[in-house]
Design a protein around this motif. Structure first.
Motif, short mmCIF file in Angstrom:
data_model
loop_
_atom_site.label_atom_id
_atom_site.label_comp_id
_atom_site.label_asym_id
_atom_site.label_seq_id
_atom_site.Cartn_x
_atom_site.Cartn_y
_atom_site.Cartn_z
N GLY A 184 -1.11 5.80 1.70
CA GLY A 184 0.08 5.17 1.15
C GLY A 184 -0.12 3.72 0.75
O GLY A 184 0.72 3.14 0.06
N LEU A 185 -1.22 3.11 1.19
CA LEU A 185 -1.46 1.71 0.87
C LEU A 185 -2.33 1.52 -0.36
O LEU A 185 -2.56 0.39 -0.80
N LYS A 186 -2.80 2.61 -0.94
CA LYS A 186 -3.63 2.50 -2.15
C LYS A 186 -2.79 2.05 -3.33
O LYS A 186 -1.60 2.32 -3.39
N MET B 224 8.18 -4.84 15.09
CA MET B 224 8.04 -3.85 14.05
C MET B 224 7.08 -2.76 14.57
O MET B 224 5.99 -3.06 15.03
N THR B 225 7.52 -1.53 14.46
CA THR B 225 6.72 -0.41 14.93
C THR B 225 5.73 0.03 13.85
O THR B 225 6.09 0.16 12.69
N VAL B 226 4.49 0.25 14.27
CA VAL B 226 3.44 0.70 13.35
C VAL B 226 2.90 2.02 13.88
O VAL B 226 2.51 2.12 15.04
N ALA C 7 -1.48 -6.80 5.91
CA ALA C 7 -0.11 -6.86 6.43
C ALA C 7 0.07 -5.87 7.58
O ALA C 7 0.64 -6.21 8.63
N VAL C 8 -0.42 -4.65 7.40
CA VAL C 8 -0.28 -3.64 8.45
C VAL C 8 -1.09 -4.03 9.68
O VAL C 8 -0.64 -3.85 10.82
N TYR C 9 -2.27 -4.58 9.46
CA TYR C 9 -3.10 -5.05 10.57
C TYR C 9 -2.34 -6.06 11.43
O TYR C 9 -2.30 -5.94 12.66
N GLN D 187 7.96 -5.45 5.27
CA GLN D 187 8.66 -4.32 5.88
C GLN D 187 8.45 -3.03 5.09
O GLN D 187 8.20 -1.97 5.68
N GLU D 188 8.52 -3.12 3.77
CA GLU D 188 8.31 -1.93 2.92
C GLU D 188 6.87 -1.42 3.03
O GLU D 188 6.63 -0.21 3.03
N THR D 189 5.92 -2.33 3.11
CA THR D 189 4.51 -1.94 3.23
C THR D 189 4.27 -1.20 4.54
O THR D 189 3.61 -0.16 4.57
#
Length: 105
Positions: A68-70, A1-3, A30-32, A55-57
């Protein structure tokens, strides 16, 4: 998954640790883990979430960055009141006195 490279791995971890809102903390975690290279399925197990949520996050983070994570539910004003301010005032005034039928409010 690309971040996306909005924040480094260390900066993401700091956001996880300092987040006061549990929703925001969960999303940064999750992103971490995605940035660490874990698959969505692994992250879902760690965060007790669905693979689709992970995936949505990550997509939201890639598109909107850290903002966007707030948890934007705090900004939701809710449903429009059924009574106008004047009607609300009249109801509150009426409740200060005895019920018109002599019973209980």
């Amino acid at each position: 998954m690309t971040v996306a490279d909005h924040l480094t791995l260390n900066e993401l971890w700091r956001r996880v640790k300092k987040a006061k809102d549990p929703i925001e903390k969960h999303r940064f975690l999750a992103v971490y883990h995605a940035k660490r290279g874990l698959a969505a399925k692994e992250i879902a197990k760690i965060t007790l979430s669905s693979t689709r949520w992970v995936q949505e996050t990550v997509r939201r983070y890639n598109r909107e960055g850290p903002e966007g994570l707030k948890d934007k539910r705090h900004q939701n004003p809710g449903q429009k009141p059924k009574l106008t301010p004047e009607e609300q005032r009249r109801v509150l005034e009426a409740l200060q006195g005895p019920p018109p039928d002599g019973g209980l409010w």
